[in-house]
Motif scaffolding. Structure first.
Motif, PDB file in Angstrom:
ATOM      1  N   LYS A  54      41.363  16.008  13.236  1.00 49.91           N
ATOM      2  CA  LYS A  54      41.556  17.432  13.475  1.00 49.91           C
ATOM      3  C   LYS A  54      40.250  18.042  13.967  1.00 49.91           C
ATOM      4  O   LYS A  54      39.184  17.748  13.414  1.00 49.91           O
ATOM      5  CB  LYS A  54      41.989  18.085  12.157  1.00 49.91           C
ATOM      6  CG  LYS A  54      42.299  19.561  12.236  1.00 49.91           C
ATOM      7  CD  LYS A  54      42.825  20.028  10.873  1.00 49.91           C
ATOM      8  CE  LYS A  54      43.077  21.518  10.858  1.00 49.91           C
ATOM      9  NZ  LYS A  54      43.553  21.968   9.543  1.00 49.91           N
ATOM     10  N   TYR A  59      49.150  21.224  18.388  1.00 48.56           N
ATOM     11  CA  TYR A  59      48.101  22.237  18.390  1.00 48.56           C
ATOM     12  C   TYR A  59      48.554  23.309  17.420  1.00 48.56           C
ATOM     13  O   TYR A  59      49.616  23.895  17.582  1.00 48.56           O
ATOM     14  CB  TYR A  59      47.917  22.809  19.800  1.00 48.56           C
ATOM     15  CG  TYR A  59      46.691  23.672  19.926  1.00 48.56           C
ATOM     16  CD1 TYR A  59      45.418  23.115  19.959  1.00 48.56           C
ATOM     17  CD2 TYR A  59      46.804  25.062  19.992  1.00 48.56           C
ATOM     18  CE1 TYR A  59      44.289  23.904  20.060  1.00 48.56           C
ATOM     19  CE2 TYR A  59      45.671  25.865  20.087  1.00 48.56           C
ATOM     20  CZ  TYR A  59      44.413  25.284  20.132  1.00 48.56           C
ATOM     21  OH  TYR A  59      43.298  26.070  20.220  1.00 48.56           O
ATOM     22  N   TYR A  99      50.686  14.388  18.782  1.00 46.68           N
ATOM     23  CA  TYR A  99      49.699  15.463  18.928  1.00 46.68           C
ATOM     24  C   TYR A  99      50.363  16.799  18.661  1.00 46.68           C
ATOM     25  O   TYR A  99      51.507  17.026  19.058  1.00 46.68           O
ATOM     26  CB  TYR A  99      49.142  15.458  20.355  1.00 46.68           C
ATOM     27  CG  TYR A  99      48.335  16.695  20.681  1.00 46.68           C
ATOM     28  CD1 TYR A  99      46.991  16.779  20.339  1.00 46.68           C
ATOM     29  CD2 TYR A  99      48.921  17.806  21.312  1.00 46.68           C
ATOM     30  CE1 TYR A  99      46.256  17.921  20.612  1.00 46.68           C
ATOM     31  CE2 TYR A  99      48.188  18.952  21.586  1.00 46.68           C
ATOM     32  CZ  TYR A  99      46.856  19.006  21.236  1.00 46.68           C
ATOM     33  OH  TYR A  99      46.127  20.139  21.505  1.00 46.68           O
ATOM     34  N   ASN A 103      43.314  21.125  17.336  1.00 46.38           N
ATOM     35  CA  ASN A 103      43.975  19.909  17.834  1.00 46.38           C
ATOM     36  C   ASN A 103      44.193  18.990  16.637  1.00 46.38           C
ATOM     37  O   ASN A 103      43.260  18.730  15.876  1.00 46.38           O
ATOM     38  CB  ASN A 103      43.051  19.160  18.804  1.00 46.38           C
ATOM     39  CG  ASN A 103      42.794  19.930  20.078  1.00 46.38           C
ATOM     40  OD1 ASN A 103      43.724  20.216  20.826  1.00 46.38           O
ATOM     41  ND2 ASN A 103      41.534  20.260  20.328  1.00 46.38           N
ATOM     42  N   ALA A 132      35.577  17.440  23.012  1.00 49.80           N
ATOM     43  CA  ALA A 132      36.281  18.574  22.403  1.00 49.80           C
ATOM     44  C   ALA A 132      35.463  19.866  22.476  1.00 49.80           C
ATOM     45  O   ALA A 132      36.010  20.940  22.721  1.00 49.80           O
ATOM     46  CB  ALA A 132      36.640  18.255  20.956  1.00 49.80           C
ATOM     47  N   ASN A 166      45.744  17.746  24.805  1.00 45.38           N
ATOM     48  CA  ASN A 166      46.756  16.793  24.365  1.00 45.38           C
ATOM     49  C   ASN A 166      46.494  15.454  25.040  1.00 45.38           C
ATOM     50  O   ASN A 166      46.777  15.281  26.220  1.00 45.38           O
ATOM     51  CB  ASN A 166      48.156  17.303  24.741  1.00 45.38           C
ATOM     52  CG  ASN A 166      49.229  16.344  24.259  1.00 45.38           C
ATOM     53  OD1 ASN A 166      48.925  15.244  23.776  1.00 45.38           O
ATOM     54  ND2 ASN A 166      50.482  16.755  24.383  1.00 45.38           N
ATOM     55  N   PRO A 200      41.795  23.095  23.487  1.00 50.85           N
ATOM     56  CA  PRO A 200      43.093  22.421  23.356  1.00 50.85           C
ATOM     57  C   PRO A 200      43.188  21.249  24.323  1.00 50.85           C
ATOM     58  O   PRO A 200      42.913  21.391  25.513  1.00 50.85           O
ATOM     59  CB  PRO A 200      44.108  23.511  23.744  1.00 50.85           C
ATOM     60  CG  PRO A 200      43.379  24.802  23.565  1.00 50.85           C
ATOM     61  CD  PRO A 200      41.938  24.512  23.846  1.00 50.85           C
TER      62      PRO A 200
END
Lengths: 100, 137
Positions: free
Chosen positions: B76, B120, B118, B125, B50, B83, B81
């Motif tokens: 979280k 955003y 998922y 995220n 991430a 997915n 970003p």
């Protein structure tokens, strides 16, 4: 995770105990390094003590299977627990690695 | 139960154990196995990818619905970003020679949980995973 490797005549007997997860997958890979050497290996892995594997463990099993096939050898996983077997089933690994 | 981890570098184990020790977790070992595996794969993904340099935060939590039968786990982060549901499923019909190494973690999570969603939102995220825990597995 404990890996015990015994060479008996032409067969390599391996016993796995414990869990393979993100914290110890690198060590597992190092521990099985001897299995990646030698011609026509004949490897049996006793999985009765393997309680868990994440995808990190699966990638190492696949790597081992590819290595064994490239050397015209064979690899068998034995006594795998039902929950762990399900992970092999879901990912299709039961079709590419011999499990008895 | 909810907790913020900051920073998350090398904290996968701690984050997984925090979630697994939640009172919301079912007692059934089969269910725990599937939930742990799903948590491990998704938490590890955030911790590793991430944040470019792995310096960043992650908030995780568990929740039971009013019936007590539906467990939801939320992850979280404010990393790039991503997915995870966009990743293509592996072709599980390929031979060992053809199978690429890797790409199984999120697929396992999708298979083992009942629902994975998922979104955003506000630069974060947010991944929610739901499992019906009424039946032993």
């Amino acid at each position: 995770m404990e890996v015990t490797i015994n060479q008996e005549a032409n067969k390599t007997l391996v016993v796995l105990n414990g869990r393979i997860d993100t914290t110890n997958a690198d060590k597992f890979q190092q521990d099985i390094a001897p299995l990646l050497q030698g011609e026509k290996p004949d490897i049996e892995i006793d999985c009765s003590g393997m309680e868990y594997t994440s995808s990190q463990g699966l990638r190492i099993f696949l790597m081992l299977q590819k290595s064994v096939m490239a050397r015209q050898g064979q690899l068998v996983l034995m006594h795998i627990k039902p929950q762990v077997k399900e992970v092999f089933d879901i990912t299709g690994f039961s079709n590419i690695i011999k499990i008895i | 139960m909810r907790k913020l981890f900051n920073p998350i570098k090398d904290k996968s184990g701690e984050i997984i154990e925090f979630l697994m020790s939640s009172p919301d977790m079912p007692a059934d070992e089969g269910l725990q196995f599937k939930i742990r595996l799903s948590i491990e794969e998704t938490v590890e993904n955030v911790v590793r990818y991430a944040y470019e340099d792995s310096v960043g935060w992650m908030e995780v939590g568990t929740e039971l619905d009013v019936s007590g039968l539906l467990l939801t786990i939320t992850l979280k982060d404010a990393g790039k970003p991503f997915n995870p549901l966009d990743s293509p499923d592996p072709d599980i019909t390929l031979s060992a020679e053809e199978r690429p190494i890797g790409g199984l973690g999120l697929f396992l999570c999708k298979q083992l949980m009942d629902e994975v969603v998922y979104r955003y939102e506000d630069g974060c995220n947010i991944l929610t995973m739901t499992k019906n825990i009424s039946q032993a597995q």
